[in-house]
Design a protein around this motif. Structure first.
Motif: not given
Length: 247
Positions: A160-174
């Protein structure tokens, strides 16, 4: 893949106070140490590394294993030697000791090559549309960051790597995929990772990495460890193939 050692031997830290954490029973032979702050950050990771350093001398005698996560530490012990009642004061005492200096760190910076692919079974184009960015901007944002390895889990080799840029933050697939290919480079929320083996998964897939993330026959079995820094380096489809990547 390349590595650069990160020397943190001069980083001074203290022991953990009772206000920094709490211990919770996790089965007949384990405790979980939860940090008071659950924020994912380098500071939180440092507290977990400090706890591991302070408890490491007990492994092999009092303790069996230490398994770190983002803001917690699983502590296992032999129930034939100790109970939760007898072990707790030993843990509290060890965690309170001043850790005058972190031992010379074996942390390293690891570069992982990635073929950022627009093929239909990946999500690069869909991520670009969902974030309002171009494909080139998504690749640049993802590959220009340095990510810390916060935890290993879910499957052997899944870092688990972090933190991803906020502009790329997406929820997990439904609806998670039934099968994510081995080597898939993925994002979800503020995290990114490389799937070490084909498995179900609900993260968004940006590309493919040709570097095996787990090999039980090698030592170490993984190219990264908790505390390392990871940088993703864009490569072409041809370079991916030459490095042994499978499509």
């Amino acid at each position: 893949m390349s590595e650069i050692n990160l020397n943190r031997s001069d980083l001074l830290v203290g022991g953990l106070s009772a206000a920094d954490y709490h211990l919770q029973i996790a089965g007949e032979n384990a405790y979980i140490l939860y940090l008071t702050t659950q924020q994912i950050s380098p500071g939180t990771a440092l507290h977990i590394q400090t706890a591991m350093q302070l408890l490491q001398p007990l492994v092999g005698t009092v303790l069996v294993e230490l398994l770190p996560s983002y803001a917690s530490l699983l502590i296992t012990f032999n129930p034939l030697q100790h109970s939760h009642l007898t072990l707790r004061p030993l843990l509290v005492k060890a965690l309170a000791k001043p850790a005058a200096k972190l031992a010379t760190s074996t942390a390293k910076c690891v570069e992982l090559p990635v073929w950022y692919s627009e093929q239909d079974d990946l999500d690069l184009v869909r991520v670009a549309k969902a974030t309002g960015l171009s494909v080139a901007e998504v690749i640049a944002l993802h590959s220009e960051c340095s990510y810390q390895v916060y935890a290993i889990g879910f499957a052997p080799g899944f870092a688990y790597l972090g933190e991803l840029p906020a502009a790329l933050a997406l929820p997990r697939l439904s609806t998670p995929r039934a099968k994510v290919p081995a080597g898939a480079v993925a994002i979800a929320d503020r995290q990114t990772a490389v799937y070490p083996a084909a498995s179900p998964g609900g993260w968004h897939l940006l590309g493919l990495c040709p570097v095996p993330m787990f090999n039980a026959k090698q030592q170490p079995a993984m190219p990264v460890a908790v505390g390392d820094q990871v940088n993703f380096v864009p490569i072409t489809a041809r370079e991916y193939s030459l490095l042994g990547g499978l499509v």
